[in-house]
Design an enzyme around this catalytic site. Structure first.
Site, PDB file in Angstrom:
ATOM      1  N   CYS A   1       0.816  -1.219   0.000  1.00  0.00           N
ATOM      2  CA  CYS A   1       0.000   0.000   0.000  1.00  0.00           C
ATOM      3  C   CYS A   1       0.854   1.276   0.000  1.00  0.00           C
ATOM      4  CB  CYS A   1      -0.890  -0.026   1.248  1.00  0.00           C
ATOM      5  SG  CYS A   1      -1.738   1.532   1.545  1.00  0.00           S
TER       6      CYS A   1
ATOM      7  N   VAL B   1      -5.247   0.340   5.796  1.00  0.00           N
ATOM      8  CA  VAL B   1      -3.941   0.606   6.394  1.00  0.00           C
ATOM      9  C   VAL B   1      -3.413   1.893   5.770  1.00  0.00           C
ATOM     10  CG1 VAL B   1      -3.305  -1.764   6.965  1.00  0.00           C
ATOM     11  CG2 VAL B   1      -2.837  -0.921   4.658  1.00  0.00           C
TER      12      VAL B   1
ATOM     13  N   SER C   1      -2.874   8.511   6.417  1.00  0.00           N
ATOM     14  CA  SER C   1      -1.410   8.572   6.274  1.00  0.00           C
ATOM     15  C   SER C   1      -0.866   9.999   6.247  1.00  0.00           C
ATOM     16  CB  SER C   1      -0.983   7.836   5.008  1.00  0.00           C
ATOM     17  OG  SER C   1      -1.540   8.458   3.859  1.00  0.00           O
TER      18      SER C   1
ATOM     19  N   TYR D   1      -5.648   5.336  -8.815  1.00  0.00           N
ATOM     20  CA  TYR D   1      -6.757   4.500  -8.302  1.00  0.00           C
ATOM     21  C   TYR D   1      -8.056   4.815  -9.042  1.00  0.00           C
ATOM     22  CZ  TYR D   1      -4.075   2.560  -4.461  1.00  0.00           C
ATOM     23  OH  TYR D   1      -3.155   1.860  -3.729  1.00  0.00           O
TER      24      TYR D   1
END
Ligand SMILES: N[C@@H](CCC(=O)N[C@@H](CS)C(=O)NCC(=O)O)C(=O)O
Length: 318
Positions: A55, A127, A143, A192
């Site tokens: 990721c 995550v 993040s 994405y």
């Protein structure tokens, strides 16, 4: 542990799309900070980071953790790269070289941690997860915020040379924010939006945006080692995790194939290779086998799960 059917939250094949077939990333849910005098105090070995090497968002956190020398203060656990119907599995459920078990609770999946933090959690089980062992909850799962926490919250516990590493310096914040503001939608999230599109028009728009963004970055990096201010900042980290995945995953799997980085963008390619080969935090946070296994196991896009052999090599030497 929840008994209700949560597959809509964990199964990538059930990921929601807009009516026009475009993918809109949901906002992260846990948005606390670690700060002195706050709810979450900076303390050694109180927090735990869960990541997948596959990721890019999680890898931002891994890179900054190493750049700041936080390895002993914030231990890390690596999940299996293959996102399954239950979400991210630990090694006990899906063994993979370099993947690990959950050392805190022996969880089977990352989703178990989300439900431990909030039994009614209704978002996706993403995550990175920054976990608080004391209150047994998720501090933050975004993040961009985790890397800001790592950048400054633990400085008083670090040796002077690591405390001095500043990836978001005051004098460059405006410039860093400005660069992040267009690199995120067009490139980081753009790949994405291209890959997860379910209608041609949505894909066409997204993929054009990706390459417009890359063209713009190529000009910015001409003759430069860093995006902003002539020094390494979070803007480099945030872009780099996408670029390093580009030729090995996004070009094929997400159909971002106008050109590769290595053959189409010499300035971006050199910038990326210099960081990979010269700065250990970048190289040691990047596992190409996890990246390829992770993306190419997304069955809605690649039903056979066959992992392409190339590109060879994963990254060229300097
Ligand atoms: N906004 C989040 C995004 C994190 C994210 O989407 N991670 C992906 C992996 S690359 C994930 O865990 N997806 C699991 C899922 O959606 O089921 C961040 O930057 O931390």
């Amino acid at each position: 542990m929840a008994t209700r059917d949560v597959s809509a939250q964990s199964d990538l094949s059930k990921l929601k799309r807009e009516a026009d077939g475009s993918f809109k990333r949901p906002a992260s849910s846990f948005r606390d900070v670690i700060e002195r005098g706050g709810k979450y105090e900076p303390e050694s070995d109180r927090y735990h980071l869960y990541v997948a090497y596959s990721c890019p968002w999680a890898t931002r956190a891994l890179i900054v953790r190493k750049l700041k020398g936080l390895e002993d203060i914030i231990p890390v656990t690596i999940v299996s790269p293959r996102l399954g119907p239950q979400g991210w599995p630990f090694a006990s459920v899906d063994p993979f070289p370099g993947a690990e078990d959950d050392p805190l609770y022996g969880s089977k999946h990352i989703k178990d941690l989300y439900f431990k933090a909030d039994p009614d959690y209704s978002g996706r089980f993403t995550v990175p997860v920054l976990w608080d062992k004391k209150d047994e909850t998720i501090v933050n799962n975004e993040s961009s915020e985790i890397i800001r926490i790592f950048n400054s919250a633990f400085n008083h516990l670090l040796p002077a040379e690591k405390a001095a590493v500043d990836l978001y310096p005051e004098d460059l914040r405006g410039e860093i924010d400005a660069v992040n503001d267009w690199i995120y939608p067009s490139i980081n999230n753009g790949v994405y939006r291209a890959g997860f599109a379910t209608k041609q028009d949505a894909y066409d728009t997204a993929v054009r945006g990706v390459f417009e963004g890359l063209d713009r970055v190529e000009k910015l990096l001409d003759d430069k080692d860093y995006l902003v201010g002539g020094r390494l900042t979070e803007a480099d980290v945030r872009l780099w995790v996408t670029i390093i995945r580009f030729d090995v995953a996004y070009h094929g799997h997400f159909k971002c194939n106008f050109r590769t980085i290595r053959d189409g963008y010499p300035a971006i390619d050199l910038w990326a290779r210099k960081l990979y080969w010269n700065v250990d935090a970048f190289k040691s946070s990047t596992k190409f086998d996890h990246i390829k296994a992770g993306y190419y196991s997304q069955v809605t896009i690649n039903p056979t799960k066959i992992i392409p052999a190339g590109p060879i090599p994963d990254i060229r030497s300097l």
